[in-house]
Design a protein around this motif. Structure first.
Motif, PDB file in Angstrom:
ATOM      1  N   LYS A 146      63.436  -4.547  58.046  1.00  0.00           N
ATOM      2  CA  LYS A 146      64.207  -4.734  56.816  1.00  0.00           C
ATOM      3  C   LYS A 146      64.813  -6.137  56.781  1.00  0.00           C
ATOM      4  CE  LYS A 146      67.924  -2.686  54.112  1.00  0.00           C
ATOM      5  NZ  LYS A 146      68.916  -1.616  54.033  1.00  0.00           N
ATOM      6  N   GLU A 182      62.109 -12.644  51.601  1.00  0.00           N
ATOM      7  CA  GLU A 182      62.398 -12.597  50.166  1.00  0.00           C
ATOM      8  C   GLU A 182      63.307 -13.758  49.765  1.00  0.00           C
ATOM      9  OE1 GLU A 182      65.052  -9.614  47.625  1.00  0.00           O
ATOM     10  OE2 GLU A 182      63.275  -8.654  48.468  1.00  0.00           O
ATOM     11  N   ARG A 183      64.304 -14.045  50.589  1.00  0.00           N
ATOM     12  CA  ARG A 183      65.225 -15.149  50.291  1.00  0.00           C
ATOM     13  C   ARG A 183      64.502 -16.497  50.328  1.00  0.00           C
ATOM     14  NH1 ARG A 183      69.027 -12.688  53.775  1.00  0.00           N
ATOM     15  NH2 ARG A 183      68.253 -14.057  55.380  1.00  0.00           N
ATOM     16  N   LYS A 210      63.987  -9.042  54.064  1.00  0.00           N
ATOM     17  CA  LYS A 210      65.031  -9.701  53.275  1.00  0.00           C
ATOM     18  C   LYS A 210      64.988 -11.213  53.469  1.00  0.00           C
ATOM     19  CE  LYS A 210      67.323  -6.116  51.622  1.00  0.00           C
ATOM     20  NZ  LYS A 210      67.625  -5.874  50.239  1.00  0.00           N
TER      21      LYS A 210
END
Length: 67
Positions: free
Chosen positions: A56, A63-64, A60
């Motif tokens: 996870k 994605e950032r 994340k």
């Protein structure tokens, strides 16, 4: 743990208490302790949880960064 009851509004105080207990992980702990868990099962569960958390965090991060 302490929750203040304002204006005799017990429902609101109960919601706040449940939210605090949820945040602290008390409900999850109660669920886990309901039945005996063998040490090998516990180790496997904790390892799987760790892998899930790491994936996870990695998802994340990507994605950032825009991957």
């Amino acid at each position: 743990m302490q929750v203040l009851v304002r204006d005799n509004n017990v429902d609101q105080a109960l919601r706040a208490l449940k939210k605090k207990l949820q945040r602290e992980g008390v409900f999850r702990e109660m669920k886990l302790r309901k039945n005996y868990e063998k040490p090998s099962e516990r180790k496997a569960r904790e390892k799987a949880e760790s892998v899930r958390r790491q994936r996870k965090v990695e998802r994340k991060r990507k994605e950032r960064e825009g991957f």
